[in-house]
Design an enzyme around this catalytic site. Sequence first.
Site, mmCIF file in Angstrom:
data_model
loop_
_atom_site.group_PDB
_atom_site.id
_atom_site.type_symbol
_atom_site.label_atom_id
_atom_site.label_comp_id
_atom_site.label_asym_id
_atom_site.label_seq_id
_atom_site.Cartn_x
_atom_site.Cartn_y
_atom_site.Cartn_z
ATOM 1 N N GLU A 128 -13.016 25.840 121.883
ATOM 2 C CA GLU A 128 -11.663 25.372 122.640
ATOM 3 C C GLU A 128 -10.440 26.482 122.334
ATOM 4 O O GLU A 128 -10.995 27.504 121.922
ATOM 5 C CB GLU A 128 -11.223 24.130 121.452
ATOM 6 C CG GLU A 128 -10.856 24.664 119.683
ATOM 7 C CD GLU A 128 -10.148 23.722 118.934
ATOM 8 O OE1 GLU A 128 -9.613 22.625 119.602
ATOM 9 O OE2 GLU A 128 -10.323 23.794 117.634
ATOM 10 N N ARG A 150 -6.488 11.508 110.879
ATOM 11 C CA ARG A 150 -6.931 13.009 110.917
ATOM 12 C C ARG A 150 -6.075 13.813 109.951
ATOM 13 O O ARG A 150 -6.955 14.834 109.008
ATOM 14 C CB ARG A 150 -6.712 13.445 112.318
ATOM 15 C CG ARG A 150 -7.207 15.084 112.529
ATOM 16 C CD ARG A 150 -6.893 15.405 113.886
ATOM 17 N NE ARG A 150 -5.557 15.501 114.189
ATOM 18 C CZ ARG A 150 -4.999 15.768 115.497
ATOM 19 N NH1 ARG A 150 -5.998 15.948 116.460
ATOM 20 N NH2 ARG A 150 -3.908 16.139 116.179
ATOM 21 N N LYS A 181 -6.712 20.301 110.581
ATOM 22 C CA LYS A 181 -5.523 20.922 111.153
ATOM 23 C C LYS A 181 -4.702 21.582 110.101
ATOM 24 O O LYS A 181 -3.599 21.182 109.664
ATOM 25 C CB LYS A 181 -4.622 20.037 111.630
ATOM 26 C CG LYS A 181 -3.912 20.231 112.911
ATOM 27 C CD LYS A 181 -3.375 19.206 113.832
ATOM 28 C CE LYS A 181 -2.268 19.659 114.839
ATOM 29 N NZ LYS A 181 -2.636 20.673 115.844
HETATM 30 N N1 PLP Z 1 -7.104 21.798 119.266
HETATM 31 C C1 PLP Z 1 -6.337 22.497 118.471
HETATM 32 C C2 PLP Z 1 -6.721 23.636 117.832
HETATM 33 C C3 PLP Z 1 -4.941 21.898 118.272
HETATM 34 O O1 PLP Z 1 -4.021 22.648 117.542
HETATM 35 C C4 PLP Z 1 -4.602 20.704 118.921
HETATM 36 C C5 PLP Z 1 -3.389 20.213 118.900
HETATM 37 O O2 PLP Z 1 -2.943 19.146 118.164
HETATM 38 C C6 PLP Z 1 -5.702 20.191 119.804
HETATM 39 C C7 PLP Z 1 -6.751 20.540 119.932
HETATM 40 C C8 PLP Z 1 -5.031 18.753 120.447
HETATM 41 O O3 PLP Z 1 -5.216 17.882 119.597
HETATM 42 P P1 PLP Z 1 -4.335 16.531 119.995
HETATM 43 O O4 PLP Z 1 -4.820 16.024 121.177
HETATM 44 O O5 PLP Z 1 -4.798 15.536 118.907
HETATM 45 O O6 PLP Z 1 -3.100 17.048 119.940
HETATM 46 C C1 COI Z 2 0.083 19.726 119.005
HETATM 47 O O1 COI Z 2 -0.456 19.601 120.187
HETATM 48 O O2 COI Z 2 0.682 18.771 118.505
HETATM 49 C C2 COI Z 2 -0.206 20.865 118.188
HETATM 50 O O3 COI Z 2 -0.201 20.467 117.002
HETATM 51 C C3 COI Z 2 -0.646 22.274 119.035
HETATM 52 C C4 COI Z 2 0.377 23.121 118.638
HETATM 53 C C5 COI Z 2 1.684 23.232 118.737
HETATM 54 C C6 COI Z 2 -0.135 23.975 117.540
#
Ligand code: PLP
Ligand code: COI
Length: 335
Positions: free
Chosen positions: A218, A79, A182
């Site tokens: 989301e 990612r 991200k």
């Molecule tokens: N959506 C957003 C906007 C986020 O910042 C995050 C955090 O990383 C997620 C979803 C969840 O992603 P993940 O499960 O890979 O941490």
């Molecule tokens: C995460 O869940 O790792 C994120 O990056 C979310 C966040 C704290 C912005």
Amino acid sequence: MNIEWDKLGFKFLPARSNIRFSYENGEWNDGKLHTSNEINLSIAANCMHYGQAAFEGLKAFCCKDGKVRIFRPRENARRLNSTIDYLMMPHFPEDRFVEAVKEVVKDNIDYVPPYGTGGSLYIRPVIVGTTPQIGISAATEYQLIIMVMPVGSYYKGGIKPVKAMIHDEVDRAAPRGTGHIKVAGNYAASLYPTSLAKKAGCAVMLFLDSKTHEFIEEFGSSNFFAITQDGKYVTPESASILPSITNKSLIQIAEDLDIKVECRAVSKTELETFAEVGACGTAVIITPISEIIHHDKVYKYDQENIGPVSKKLYDRMTGIQYGRIADEHNWMMEL
Ligand code: PLP
Ligand code: COI
């Protein structure tokens, strides 16, 4: 080092070291552990003016057998590179990313919260363009820094439900913009909307699709999922939400548990039909949503507890992460 493991929240806490890689003259260097938490940066660095900055988030867990394991780091490597591509940054080799994550976790092993405390070591890779420039273009120099810190729960009070808000005046991501990656700027852009939610007593903003405001996208820092009255796991499919590694894992867990999964457009009109609603992500794990406020409408779910299906998913997920349940899909990487 005197850490009160049971009092950890989600805060920056300096650890022993971070690992840093520099990109110059068309290549990444070999990287090195640093004990300083500071960096030297030109006042004209590209990341400061034009936001060529991105990050990742993953966790390492001290498991029941005493070994420390990292949850799906290769997914974060992939990612990160998809964000890197969009931001015109240089690819970082996946294997090197995984090795670097292992190295920094090993060097900070005593900062991993012990098994039983409910904490984990949060791993935060960040990449920034450092070239001093005033014209808008991609930098030619970069820093990738992977820092770590022990964390507890993201929202105060552990796995208690939180309230969310939908607001028709604000958006997170454009339909063909940067919602799927991200980028640091996505989070800067969510600060004001989130302040509106907080003013209304809600912990999070739930964003709708920016084009029509008909569909659920989301939360500001996590994906949305819901459990239907007949027990299905429903989560939005959209090109402008972040592909969450937690959500992807929960989908697999749901399938393992014979829970039907639907990844599809989710209309806001369905909010009144759901049995359970939750936020999922690395930091928030699964956080139940007790209430969603949308102007004069209030959708209520279980006010006190995590719902039964969310709880099953949560137990299975954290069971795998802490080594209480067999890791059938090889998600946990040993150091
Ligand atoms: N959506 C957003 C906007 C986020 O910042 C995050 C955090 O990383 C997620 C979803 C969840 O992603 P993940 O499960 O890979 O941490
Ligand atoms: C995460 O869940 O790792 C994120 O990056 C979310 C966040 C704290 C912005």
